[in-house]
Scaffold this active site. Structure first.
Site, PDB file in Angstrom:
ATOM      1  N   SER A 212      -9.791   1.592  14.283  1.00  0.00           N
ATOM      2  CA  SER A 212      -9.565   1.164  15.634  1.00  0.00           C
ATOM      3  C   SER A 212     -10.282   2.028  16.564  1.00  0.00           C
ATOM      4  CB  SER A 212      -8.024   1.003  15.668  1.00  0.00           C
ATOM      5  OG  SER A 212      -7.783   0.654  16.901  1.00  0.00           O
TER       6      SER A 212
ATOM      7  N   LYS B 242      -5.113   6.213  12.987  1.00  0.00           N
ATOM      8  CA  LYS B 242      -6.410   5.861  12.828  1.00  0.00           C
ATOM      9  C   LYS B 242      -7.730   6.882  12.866  1.00  0.00           C
ATOM     10  CE  LYS B 242      -5.641   1.374  12.521  1.00  0.00           C
ATOM     11  NZ  LYS B 242      -6.102   0.810  11.291  1.00  0.00           N
TER      12      LYS B 242
ATOM     13  N   ALA C 187      -3.036   8.586  15.760  1.00  0.00           N
ATOM     14  CA  ALA C 187      -3.105   9.677  14.794  1.00  0.00           C
ATOM     15  C   ALA C 187      -3.645   9.133  13.510  1.00  0.00           C
ATOM     16  CB  ALA C 187      -1.912  10.586  14.629  1.00  0.00           C
TER      17      ALA C 187
ATOM     18  N   TYR D 274       0.186   5.343  15.533  1.00  0.00           N
ATOM     19  CA  TYR D 274      -1.013   4.652  15.348  1.00  0.00           C
ATOM     20  C   TYR D 274      -2.355   5.363  15.419  1.00  0.00           C
ATOM     21  CZ  TYR D 274      -3.879   0.159  15.416  1.00  0.00           C
ATOM     22  OH  TYR D 274      -4.862  -0.657  15.068  1.00  0.00           O
TER      23      TYR D 274
ATOM     24  N   VAL E  29       0.870  -1.223   0.026  1.00  0.00           N
ATOM     25  CA  VAL E  29      -0.003   0.015   0.001  1.00  0.00           C
ATOM     26  C   VAL E  29       0.814   1.330  -0.056  1.00  0.00           C
ATOM     27  CG1 VAL E  29      -1.937  -1.086   1.198  1.00  0.00           C
ATOM     28  CG2 VAL E  29      -0.286   0.115   2.594  1.00  0.00           C
TER      29      VAL E  29
HETATM   30  N1  LIG Z   1      -6.336  -7.071  15.927  1.00  0.00           N
HETATM   31  C1  LIG Z   1      -6.769  -5.816  16.781  1.00  0.00           C
HETATM   32  O1  LIG Z   1      -6.960  -6.169  17.957  1.00  0.00           O
HETATM   33  C2  LIG Z   1      -7.092  -4.783  16.132  1.00  0.00           C
HETATM   34  C3  LIG Z   1      -7.813  -3.531  16.717  1.00  0.00           C
HETATM   35  C4  LIG Z   1      -8.094  -2.672  16.127  1.00  0.00           C
HETATM   36  C5  LIG Z   1      -7.900  -2.241  14.778  1.00  0.00           C
HETATM   37  N2  LIG Z   1      -7.140  -3.292  14.260  1.00  0.00           N
HETATM   38  C6  LIG Z   1      -6.737  -3.109  12.659  1.00  0.00           C
HETATM   39  O2  LIG Z   1      -7.075  -4.158  11.918  1.00  0.00           O
HETATM   40  C7  LIG Z   1      -6.450  -4.229  10.781  1.00  0.00           C
HETATM   41  C8  LIG Z   1      -6.185  -5.531  10.563  1.00  0.00           C
HETATM   42  O3  LIG Z   1      -5.081  -5.786  11.675  1.00  0.00           O
HETATM   43  P1  LIG Z   1      -4.670  -7.303  12.316  1.00  0.00           P
HETATM   44  O4  LIG Z   1      -4.964  -7.496  13.605  1.00  0.00           O
HETATM   45  O5  LIG Z   1      -5.719  -8.618  11.447  1.00  0.00           O
HETATM   46  O6  LIG Z   1      -3.153  -7.625  11.962  1.00  0.00           O
HETATM   47  P2  LIG Z   1      -2.489  -8.223  10.827  1.00  0.00           P
HETATM   48  O7  LIG Z   1      -0.872  -8.144  10.838  1.00  0.00           O
HETATM   49  O8  LIG Z   1      -3.030  -9.815  10.823  1.00  0.00           O
HETATM   50  O9  LIG Z   1      -2.914  -7.931   9.364  1.00  0.00           O
HETATM   51  C9  LIG Z   1      -2.459  -6.647   8.908  1.00  0.00           C
HETATM   52  C10 LIG Z   1      -2.121  -7.023   7.199  1.00  0.00           C
HETATM   53  O10 LIG Z   1      -1.785  -5.975   6.720  1.00  0.00           O
HETATM   54  C11 LIG Z   1      -0.782  -6.367   5.831  1.00  0.00           C
HETATM   55  N3  LIG Z   1       0.172  -5.372   5.461  1.00  0.00           N
HETATM   56  C12 LIG Z   1       1.280  -4.860   6.377  1.00  0.00           C
HETATM   57  N4  LIG Z   1       1.910  -3.851   5.698  1.00  0.00           N
HETATM   58  C13 LIG Z   1       1.362  -3.890   4.185  1.00  0.00           C
HETATM   59  C14 LIG Z   1       1.593  -2.898   3.340  1.00  0.00           C
HETATM   60  N5  LIG Z   1       2.721  -2.044   3.304  1.00  0.00           N
HETATM   61  N6  LIG Z   1       0.928  -3.501   1.951  1.00  0.00           N
HETATM   62  C15 LIG Z   1       0.178  -4.085   2.022  1.00  0.00           C
HETATM   63  N7  LIG Z   1      -0.206  -4.797   3.029  1.00  0.00           N
HETATM   64  C16 LIG Z   1       0.184  -4.676   4.274  1.00  0.00           C
HETATM   65  C17 LIG Z   1      -0.147  -7.504   6.282  1.00  0.00           C
HETATM   66  O11 LIG Z   1       0.521  -8.307   5.433  1.00  0.00           O
HETATM   67  C18 LIG Z   1      -1.308  -8.178   7.067  1.00  0.00           C
HETATM   68  O12 LIG Z   1      -1.753  -8.888   6.141  1.00  0.00           O
HETATM   69  C19 LIG Z   1      -5.329  -3.008  10.677  1.00  0.00           C
HETATM   70  O13 LIG Z   1      -5.760  -2.059  10.246  1.00  0.00           O
HETATM   71  C20 LIG Z   1      -5.352  -2.796  12.455  1.00  0.00           C
HETATM   72  O14 LIG Z   1      -4.911  -1.669  12.669  1.00  0.00           O
HETATM   73  C21 LIG Z   1      -6.626  -4.685  14.833  1.00  0.00           C
END
Ligand SMILES: NC(=O)c1ccc[n+]([C@@H]2O[C@H](COP(=O)([O-])OP(=O)(O)OC[C@H]3O[C@@H](n4cnc5c(N)ncnc54)[C@H](O)[C@@H]3O)[C@@H](O)[C@H]2O)c1
Length: 257
Positions: A147, A164, A162, A160, A71
């Site tokens: 988030s 979100k 900022a 993070y 991305v």
């Molecule tokens: N797990 C939680 O508790 C939680 C809570 C709130 C928000 N989130 C948000 O949910 C979303 C998914 O997080 P997750 O917990 O499933 O984590 P995760 O690490 O399992 O998933 C993140 C994904 O993003 C991909 N990624 C990272 N950098 C990238 C790049 N430069 N280009 C393309 N892909 C890239 C990774 O390969 C991975 O597939 C994120 O936006 C995270 O901030 C997660």
């Protein structure tokens, strides 16, 4: 008999792209959409992970394609869009679920770490919208994964947090501009167990106990519990919903003690 028909909560027959769709929440959404009968491309930077998740999608009897993307590179997102147009015939739903995090204090965070997080988490969301919106027809739906930290601060996550907050503001800005053809919404998860953070939130740890105690529903979420909201926002059942942030946190943000 009343002449009455509502749009069902389903993404069956839709064509979806999930960025960051090969692990965690994004993978759950990609597989959930496939189970529902949507054609799905799940993409991330790793070819191996793209292949693994594509095989899981195919096992559910729907179409997919194998393509990596980063991305931080607009050109690679345009390549995913072209693949979706060529292989699936278009794009109806895009989910931006890529993630990046860095744990430093407000005082200590460097330009380099700040830029790394915001480039993926905030600019990445902008690039996803810019790449896919031109290929989406009337009724398209963009879903950005935000988030709870956009609303409730946690220490040592300034970039993070900022990013979100920016994702939610950008969601509203693009909802306004892309209306009426494309709807843009965000999902703001609270604490969600994923394979990556299973140790951090493991049962019995102090962190987990504090979260469970403070959450009205008394526990953290499984990643599958985020999927229903994504299906709703991707479906025609949410045809009048745009610029909205759907919080999924077991009641955490709205409870005091
Ligand atoms: N797990 C939680 O508790 C939680 C809570 C709130 C928000 N989130 C948000 O949910 C979303 C998914 O997080 P997750 O917990 O499933 O984590 P995760 O690490 O399992 O998933 C993140 C994904 O993003 C991909 N990624 C990272 N950098 C990238 C790049 N430069 N280009 C393309 N892909 C890239 C990774 O390969 C991975 O597939 C994120 O936006 C995270 O901030 C997660």
């Amino acid at each position: 008999m009343v002449d009455y028909q509502h749009s069902p909560v389903t993404v069956s027959g839709k064509r979806a792209v999930v960025i960051g769709g090969t692990s965690g929440i994004g993978q759950a959404i990609a597989l959930g959409f496939a189970e529902e009968g949507a054609d799905v491309i799940a993409t991330s930077r790793s070819e191996e992970k793209v292949n693994e998740t594509a095989a899981e999608i195919e096992d559910r009897g729907v179409e997919t394609a194998r393509v990596t993307c980063d991305v931080t590179d607009a050109g690679s997102l345009e390549a995913v869009r072209e693949t979706a147009v060529d292989e699936l015939g278009g794009v109806d739903v895009v989910v931006a679920s890529q993630g990046a995090i860095s744990r430093e204090s407000v005082q200590d965070i460097s330009d380099e770490d700040w830029d790394f997080v915001t480039d993926v988490a905030l600019d990445g969301v902008r690039r996803v919208t810019q790449a896919f919106a031109p290929a989406m027809d009337e009724g398209g739906s963009i879903i950005n994964i935000s988030s709870l930290t956009a609303r409730l601060s946690m220490a040592n996550l300034p970039a993070y947090t900022a990013a979100k907050g920016g994702v939610e503001a950008f969601t509203r800005a693009s909802a306004k501009e892309l209306s009426p053809d494309i709807r843009v919404n965000a999902i703001a998860p609270g604490f969600v167990i994923t394979p990556q953070n299973a140790e951090t939130y493991a049962e019995g740890t102090e962190k987990r106990e504090r979260i469970d105690e403070r959450t009205p529903l008394g526990r953290v979420a499984e990643r599958e519990e985020i999927v229903g909201a994504a299906i709703y926002l991707g479906s025609d059942a949410s045809s009048f919903v745009t610029g909205e942030i759907v919080t999924i946190d077991g009641g955490f943000a709205d409870s005091a003690f």
